[in-house]
Design an enzyme around this catalytic site. Structure first.
Site, short mmCIF file in Angstrom:
data_model
loop_
_atom_site.label_atom_id
_atom_site.label_comp_id
_atom_site.label_asym_id
_atom_site.label_seq_id
_atom_site.Cartn_x
_atom_site.Cartn_y
_atom_site.Cartn_z
N HIS A 1 0.82 -1.21 0.00
CA HIS A 1 0.00 0.00 0.00
C HIS A 1 0.85 1.27 0.00
O HIS A 1 0.33 2.38 -0.19
CB HIS A 1 -0.93 0.01 1.22
CG HIS A 1 -2.28 0.59 0.93
ND1 HIS A 1 -2.46 1.72 0.17
CD2 HIS A 1 -3.52 0.18 1.30
CE1 HIS A 1 -3.75 2.00 0.08
NE2 HIS A 1 -4.43 1.08 0.77
N ARG A 2 2.16 1.13 0.19
CA ARG A 2 3.02 2.31 0.15
C ARG A 2 3.27 2.79 -1.28
O ARG A 2 3.54 3.97 -1.50
CB ARG A 2 4.37 2.00 0.83
CG ARG A 2 4.28 1.69 2.31
CD ARG A 2 5.62 1.23 2.84
NE ARG A 2 6.09 0.00 2.20
CZ ARG A 2 7.27 -0.59 2.46
NH1 ARG A 2 8.10 -0.03 3.34
NH2 ARG A 2 7.61 -1.70 1.83
#
Length: 472
Positions: A443-444
């Protein structure tokens, strides 16, 4: 200089140690330049190590099953008559020039023996660590290795009796696979007592399992609880309770554990999934193979092509997070990892620059790579450097999964089994070939919009392969 010590060479790819799987020579043997002297297992693969010197083996540093650090002594070779060992000057010159030719898999430029050769009956597979044998003492006749279980006294040949002070060498079984040797160690089977059923008497995995089961049946009910620790110590296991099995976390198994643990610690992963009608994709594959029967294309190859199309549209997923530099690095090329289950654990061989390959080339490369991975024949460099992984867990008969990302990559596409399911087509219920697709992503590197767009594109290509053609 009459003796030269060959050190365990730099294995590259951040590897700092290797486990000795099998010695190919014994103390007193004469070796030639680039002759394979030992087979070792790193965290990446099982490889042969060639010796850059010629002469008589004076000492072997390390026993089978022992882990040796890079740069530590591996084998000592002495040249006849105290002369500098053949190949020594060449080795020193290459070492100064930084050629790297003495790395595993390269040798010193004088040719190399085949990677796996069948051992001759009576060939030696192990020797005491760092034991020197005077040249005047003849090699003793091989006798079975001693065991911790009492047995009737064996008849010792006269040649052995006359050299009682010299170390003895066990009789080697005809074993090719390191997996078989490891299984024998784990189950406490003496390979010298196993009769091989493979070609030429080669001991196979089934032979070891049969011998272990026979030994268990023979001793069942006769071994007391107080004897368990003694038997465990005999087969190299830690002291445990009755019935426990201890499997050392070494080699590839340890590397898998370390990598997955790091991935779970560092990557905030999210998994999304969607069902897709793969009927048209199966039909496309059948049509391709009917037109080109000499160059068959697998479903995995078509899925790989679809992944590459998706990554061209959503390059954010073909990336990694550099935590030290506090940045996201998007890769220029797609180095596609293919998760493959082998007898030695899960490995992810990498297809370099997969985006430059045609679908037919992808299919051929996938077939060759997975075959080599399962045989343990891939070099360490082929098991690292991936930028995106494709995992076909459907081969295990499951529909879905939430896999762990292959660190330091940022995403992984999973494909479940393709099965008949009820599906609505043009308002009518029909039986279709349906599969579940899942995307696990970091998700980064992106948000749900990018991840959802990629997975939807993949699903659209699976359901309507003409979308893939239009996207190329």
């Amino acid at each position: 200089m009459s003796e030269q010590v060959f050190l365990l060479p730099d294995l590259g790819e951040g590897l700092t140690e290797a486990e000795i799987v099998q010695w190919r020579v014994a103390v007193g043997d004469v070796v030639t330049i680039d002759q394979t002297v030992v087979e070792v297992e790193t965290a990446k693969a099982v490889v042969d190590v060639p010796c850059p010197y010629a002469g008589r083996v004076v000492a072997l540093h390390g026993a089978e099953g022992e882990v040796r650090p890079v740069g530590q002594p591996l084998i000592t070779v002495a040249a006849p008559g105290g002369a500098e060992p053949a190949g020594h000057a060449v080795y020193r010159e290459e070492e100064r020039a930084g050629s790297g030719n003495v790395l595993i898999g390269y040798g010193t430029g004088h040719g190399r023996s085949s990677r796996r050769r069948r051992l001759r009956p009576g060939a030696h597979t192990s020797a005491p660590a760092a034991v020197s044998v005077p040249a005047a003492v003849p090699a003793p006749t091989a006798v079975p290795a001693p065991t911790a279980v009492p047995a009737p006294a064996a008849v010792v040949p006269a040649a052995v009796a006359s050299a009682a002070t010299a170390p003895t060498r066990p009789v080697a079984a005809l074993v090719i696979s390191p997996i078989v040797r490891r299984l024998a160690r784990e189950r406490g089977v003496d390979l010298a007592t196993v009769r091989g059923t493979g070609p030429g008497g080669v001991v196979r995995r089934a032979d070891v399992e049969a011998a272990a089961d026979a030994a268990t049946s023979a001793t069942e009910g006769t071994v007391g609880v107080g004897q368990v620790d003694q038997l465990a110590a005999h087969v190299g296991l830690a002291s445990t309770g009755a019935g426990d099995t201890v499997i050392p976390l070494t080699g590839i198994r340890r590397a898998i554990a370390d990598k997955l643990s790091r991935s779970r610690r560092e990557i905030p992963e999210v998994t999304i999934w969607v069902d897709a009608d793969a009927t048209a994709l199966l039909g496309t594959r059948a049509a391709i193979n009917a037109a080109h029967p000499d160059q068959p294309v697998s479903i995995l190859a078509l899925l790989a092509r679809i992944c590459l199309s998706g990554l061209r549209r959503y390059p954010q997923l073909n990336a990694r997070v550099d935590t030290e530099g506090q940045r996201i690095v998007q890769s220029a090329g797609v180095h596609l990892g293919i998760a493959a289950q082998t007898d030695r654990g899960l490995v992810v061989p990498v297809l370099r620059d997969a985006d430059r390959l045609t679908t037919v080339e992808l299919a051929a490369e996938l077939a060759a790579t997975t075959k080599a991975a399962r045989a343990g024949e891939l070099p360490p460099a082929r098991l690292t450097g991936g930028t995106f992984t494709l995992n076909n867990y459907g081969v295990f008969g499951v529909d879905g999964s939430t896999p762990i990302i292959n660190h330091p990559e940022a995403a992984l596409l999973g494909v479940g089994r393709i099965v008949d399911k009820p599906w609505v087509v043009d308002g009518q219920l029909a039986v279709r070939k349906v599969t579940q697709l899942s995307l696990t992503f970091d998700h980064r590197v992106c948000d749900g919009g990018v991840a959802g767009g990629f997975l939807r594109h993949v699903a659209d290509c699976v359901e309507r392969p003409e979308v893939l053609i239009a996207a190329v």
